[in-house]
Design a protein around this motif. Structure first.
Motif, PDB file in Angstrom:
ATOM      1  N   GLU A 128      -0.877  -4.567  22.302  1.00  0.00           N
ATOM      2  CA  GLU A 128      -0.809  -3.312  22.303  1.00  0.00           C
ATOM      3  C   GLU A 128      -0.525  -2.555  20.906  1.00  0.00           C
ATOM      4  O   GLU A 128      -1.822  -1.493  20.980  1.00  0.00           O
ATOM      5  CB  GLU A 128      -1.537  -2.394  23.416  1.00  0.00           C
ATOM      6  CG  GLU A 128      -0.263  -1.898  24.079  1.00  0.00           C
ATOM      7  CD  GLU A 128       0.797  -2.693  25.255  1.00  0.00           C
ATOM      8  OE1 GLU A 128       1.396  -2.397  25.296  1.00  0.00           O
ATOM      9  OE2 GLU A 128       0.447  -3.888  24.622  1.00  0.00           O
ATOM     10  N   GLN A 129       0.379  -2.399  21.133  1.00  0.00           N
ATOM     11  CA  GLN A 129       1.240  -1.758  19.823  1.00  0.00           C
ATOM     12  C   GLN A 129       1.556  -2.383  19.097  1.00  0.00           C
ATOM     13  O   GLN A 129       2.296  -2.195  17.565  1.00  0.00           O
ATOM     14  CB  GLN A 129       2.307  -1.592  20.652  1.00  0.00           C
ATOM     15  CG  GLN A 129       2.756  -1.162  21.639  1.00  0.00           C
ATOM     16  CD  GLN A 129       2.682   0.706  21.432  1.00  0.00           C
ATOM     17  OE1 GLN A 129       1.572   1.005  21.500  1.00  0.00           O
ATOM     18  NE2 GLN A 129       3.579   1.259  20.567  1.00  0.00           N
ATOM     19  N   VAL A 130       0.311  -3.782  18.503  1.00  0.00           N
ATOM     20  CA  VAL A 130       0.736  -4.082  17.591  1.00  0.00           C
ATOM     21  C   VAL A 130      -0.520  -4.190  16.829  1.00  0.00           C
ATOM     22  O   VAL A 130      -1.562  -4.621  17.399  1.00  0.00           O
ATOM     23  CB  VAL A 130       0.945  -5.258  17.526  1.00  0.00           C
ATOM     24  CG1 VAL A 130       0.926  -6.471  15.880  1.00  0.00           C
ATOM     25  CG2 VAL A 130       2.545  -5.595  17.639  1.00  0.00           C
ATOM     26  N   GLY A 131      -1.113  -3.830  15.277  1.00  0.00           N
ATOM     27  CA  GLY A 131      -2.134  -3.890  14.837  1.00  0.00           C
ATOM     28  C   GLY A 131      -2.250  -4.647  13.750  1.00  0.00           C
ATOM     29  O   GLY A 131      -1.008  -5.430  12.785  1.00  0.00           O
ATOM     30  N   VAL A 132      -3.311  -4.524  12.626  1.00  0.00           N
ATOM     31  CA  VAL A 132      -3.549  -5.292  11.269  1.00  0.00           C
ATOM     32  C   VAL A 132      -3.919  -4.477  10.063  1.00  0.00           C
ATOM     33  O   VAL A 132      -4.259  -3.344  10.786  1.00  0.00           O
ATOM     34  CB  VAL A 132      -4.172  -6.188  11.779  1.00  0.00           C
ATOM     35  CG1 VAL A 132      -4.590  -7.341   9.589  1.00  0.00           C
ATOM     36  CG2 VAL A 132      -4.036  -6.941  12.643  1.00  0.00           C
ATOM     37  N   CYS A 133      -2.818  -4.578   9.186  1.00  0.00           N
ATOM     38  CA  CYS A 133      -3.780  -3.776   7.868  1.00  0.00           C
ATOM     39  C   CYS A 133      -4.833  -5.096   6.833  1.00  0.00           C
ATOM     40  O   CYS A 133      -3.438  -5.912   6.537  1.00  0.00           O
ATOM     41  CB  CYS A 133      -2.553  -3.261   7.147  1.00  0.00           C
ATOM     42  SG  CYS A 133      -2.603  -2.731   5.703  1.00  0.00           S
ATOM     43  N   PHE A 134      -5.369  -4.307   6.206  1.00  0.00           N
ATOM     44  CA  PHE A 134      -6.132  -5.893   5.760  1.00  0.00           C
ATOM     45  C   PHE A 134      -6.119  -5.185   4.282  1.00  0.00           C
ATOM     46  O   PHE A 134      -6.695  -4.144   3.723  1.00  0.00           O
ATOM     47  CB  PHE A 134      -7.640  -5.460   5.850  1.00  0.00           C
ATOM     48  CG  PHE A 134      -8.182  -6.350   5.100  1.00  0.00           C
ATOM     49  CD1 PHE A 134      -8.364  -7.864   6.327  1.00  0.00           C
ATOM     50  CD2 PHE A 134      -9.563  -6.150   3.952  1.00  0.00           C
ATOM     51  CE1 PHE A 134      -9.729  -8.380   5.805  1.00  0.00           C
ATOM     52  CE2 PHE A 134      -9.678  -6.761   3.672  1.00  0.00           C
ATOM     53  CZ  PHE A 134      -9.902  -8.259   4.638  1.00  0.00           C
ATOM     54  N   ASP A 135      -5.128  -6.428   3.522  1.00  0.00           N
ATOM     55  CA  ASP A 135      -5.025  -5.833   2.003  1.00  0.00           C
ATOM     56  C   ASP A 135      -5.842  -6.711   0.859  1.00  0.00           C
ATOM     57  O   ASP A 135      -5.680  -7.591   1.274  1.00  0.00           O
ATOM     58  CB  ASP A 135      -2.781  -6.750   1.702  1.00  0.00           C
ATOM     59  CG  ASP A 135      -3.545  -5.958   0.253  1.00  0.00           C
ATOM     60  OD1 ASP A 135      -3.894  -6.437  -1.004  1.00  0.00           O
ATOM     61  OD2 ASP A 135      -2.671  -5.116   0.102  1.00  0.00           O
ATOM     62  N   ILE A 136      -6.312  -6.486   0.536  1.00  0.00           N
ATOM     63  CA  ILE A 136      -7.899  -6.639  -0.359  1.00  0.00           C
ATOM     64  C   ILE A 136      -7.435  -7.802  -1.279  1.00  0.00           C
ATOM     65  O   ILE A 136      -7.765  -9.120  -1.193  1.00  0.00           O
ATOM     66  CB  ILE A 136      -8.471  -5.758  -0.856  1.00  0.00           C
ATOM     67  CG1 ILE A 136      -9.729  -4.599   0.250  1.00  0.00           C
ATOM     68  CG2 ILE A 136      -9.403  -6.219  -2.449  1.00  0.00           C
ATOM     69  CD1 ILE A 136     -10.094  -3.624  -0.365  1.00  0.00           C
ATOM     70  N   CYS A 137      -6.137  -7.704  -2.197  1.00  0.00           N
ATOM     71  CA  CYS A 137      -6.050  -8.454  -3.290  1.00  0.00           C
ATOM     72  C   CYS A 137      -5.623  -9.510  -2.357  1.00  0.00           C
ATOM     73  O   CYS A 137      -5.330 -11.290  -2.953  1.00  0.00           O
ATOM     74  CB  CYS A 137      -5.025  -7.891  -4.358  1.00  0.00           C
ATOM     75  SG  CYS A 137      -4.701  -8.841  -5.107  1.00  0.00           S
ATOM     76  N   HIS A 138      -4.579  -9.147  -1.091  1.00  0.00           N
ATOM     77  CA  HIS A 138      -3.857 -10.656  -0.663  1.00  0.00           C
ATOM     78  C   HIS A 138      -4.722 -11.348   0.213  1.00  0.00           C
ATOM     79  O   HIS A 138      -4.617 -12.512   0.016  1.00  0.00           O
ATOM     80  CB  HIS A 138      -2.995  -9.859   0.237  1.00  0.00           C
ATOM     81  CG  HIS A 138      -2.232  -8.948   0.231  1.00  0.00           C
ATOM     82  ND1 HIS A 138      -1.369  -9.079   0.531  1.00  0.00           N
ATOM     83  CD2 HIS A 138      -1.603  -9.020  -1.104  1.00  0.00           C
ATOM     84  CE1 HIS A 138       0.178  -7.372   0.580  1.00  0.00           C
ATOM     85  NE2 HIS A 138      -0.155  -8.457  -1.577  1.00  0.00           N
ATOM     86  N   VAL A 139      -6.146 -11.245   0.645  1.00  0.00           N
ATOM     87  CA  VAL A 139      -6.942 -11.403   1.404  1.00  0.00           C
ATOM     88  C   VAL A 139      -7.312 -11.735   0.497  1.00  0.00           C
ATOM     89  O   VAL A 139      -7.963 -13.702   0.525  1.00  0.00           O
ATOM     90  CB  VAL A 139      -8.013 -10.648   2.239  1.00  0.00           C
ATOM     91  CG1 VAL A 139      -9.508 -11.443   2.710  1.00  0.00           C
ATOM     92  CG2 VAL A 139      -7.117 -10.057   3.242  1.00  0.00           C
ATOM     93  N   TYR A 140      -8.449 -11.496  -0.439  1.00  0.00           N
ATOM     94  CA  TYR A 140      -8.551 -12.764  -1.968  1.00  0.00           C
ATOM     95  C   TYR A 140      -8.011 -13.454  -2.555  1.00  0.00           C
ATOM     96  O   TYR A 140      -8.878 -14.576  -2.517  1.00  0.00           O
ATOM     97  CB  TYR A 140      -9.515 -12.026  -2.867  1.00  0.00           C
ATOM     98  CG  TYR A 140     -10.438 -12.126  -4.097  1.00  0.00           C
ATOM     99  CD1 TYR A 140     -11.758 -12.956  -3.763  1.00  0.00           C
ATOM    100  CD2 TYR A 140     -10.057 -12.576  -4.654  1.00  0.00           C
ATOM    101  CE1 TYR A 140     -12.684 -13.112  -4.487  1.00  0.00           C
ATOM    102  CE2 TYR A 140     -10.985 -12.882  -5.774  1.00  0.00           C
ATOM    103  CZ  TYR A 140     -12.298 -13.347  -5.650  1.00  0.00           C
ATOM    104  OH  TYR A 140     -12.745 -13.647  -6.522  1.00  0.00           O
TER     105      TYR A 140
END
Length: 279
Positions: free
Chosen positions: A170-182
């Protein structure tokens, strides 16, 4: 409310950085916890931190985002490197506990250095388990990666594999990087709904806490990490506006990571606010 900011240096202190953010039209920002390619951190100034927190409240700031240095490598098979990552994260979390405005710290999951993805996933989770005690007031975010070299975390299932192995998940989430994901092969331009659905199925949208806002210098599935200014890359302005206005994403804090200085980020923030308001 849209929370949007850029990456700013805290070299002159947190108060000065909050004031700089305000001057460019931002209502949040990202900052490195310490030398991005080293281990040295500035001395804590609790008065400076208190004033910065007060300014953030006064100006209705969203949550600030700390960025871990690139010297972290939780996937390393070298104990010295692995131990350094654990000790730095532990120290960063302790230091960030004084800054009430900062709710998240984002880190690159790590590079397995030839040991394989499965090894990297297990090693990262083991390192995180060493650090997290379940009492932290700053959430750890794993960044989506582009897949260059031996990076771990360029597929959603890899991030899920790490999170599932963390005791205090529950202490861990995600950061969505647009360039990286693409660059990793997720078509957020022509199949955004599908990518969002896949993220929700494999990780869960409740885990998505921040977005790194950037364009990409390279094409879909290039596995190259080269950020471009907003609207100047292969994702394009329309693609980025679609992302930040998507019903499942529109309330997530946005952090510019474009090859711009502060004035350039000021123009991009204005462009994105105007673009969103004009849709």
């Amino acid at each position: 409310m849209m929370y949007i900011g850029s990456h700013l240096s805290i070299s002159k202190g947190y108060e000065a950085t909050v004031r700089q953010a305000i001057s460019i039209g931002a209502n949040t920002f990202q900052f490195f916890t310490r030398n991005p390619r080293g281990a040295k951190a500035r001395k804590l100034d609790l008065d400076d931190i208190r004033i910065a927190d007060e300014l953030c409240l006064e100006h209705d700031f969203g949550p600030l985002l700390a960025h871990a240095p690139y010297t972290y490598n939780f996937a390393s098979n070298k104990d010295k490197t692995w131990d350094l990552a654990k000790n730095l994260l532990k120290d960063d979390l302790a230091r960030l506990s004084y800054l009430n405005s900062c709710k998240y710290i984002v880190m690159h999951p790590g590079n397995h250095l030839g040991e394989g993805i499965d090894y990297g996933i297990k090693r990262i989770a083991e390192g995180i388990n060493y650090v997290l005690q379940g009492k932290e007031n700053t959430m750890l975010l794993l960044e989506t990666m582009s897949g260059k070299g031996t990076e771990v975390g360029y597929r959603f299932e890899q991030l899920r594999g790490i999170i599932d192995r963390v005791d205090y998940s529950e202490q861990v989430g995600v950061c969505f990087d647009i360039c990286h994901v693409y660059s990793a092969g997720y078509d957020i331009v022509d199949n955004l709904d599908g990518v969002v659905k896949e993220f929700d199925e494999k990780i869960g949208l409740h885990k998505l806490k921040a977005i790194h806002l950037n364009d990409s210098q390279h094409e879909l599935d290039s596995r190259k990490d080269r950020h471009a200014c907003i609207g100047e890359g292969s994702v394009g302005l329309d693609g980025i506006l679609n992302i930040i206005n998507h019903p499942s994403l529109k309330d997530i804090p946005l952090f510019l990571e474009t090859p711009n200085e502060a004035e350039g980020h000021k123009r991009e923030i204005k462009l994105l606010r105007y673009g969103c308001n004009s849709l």
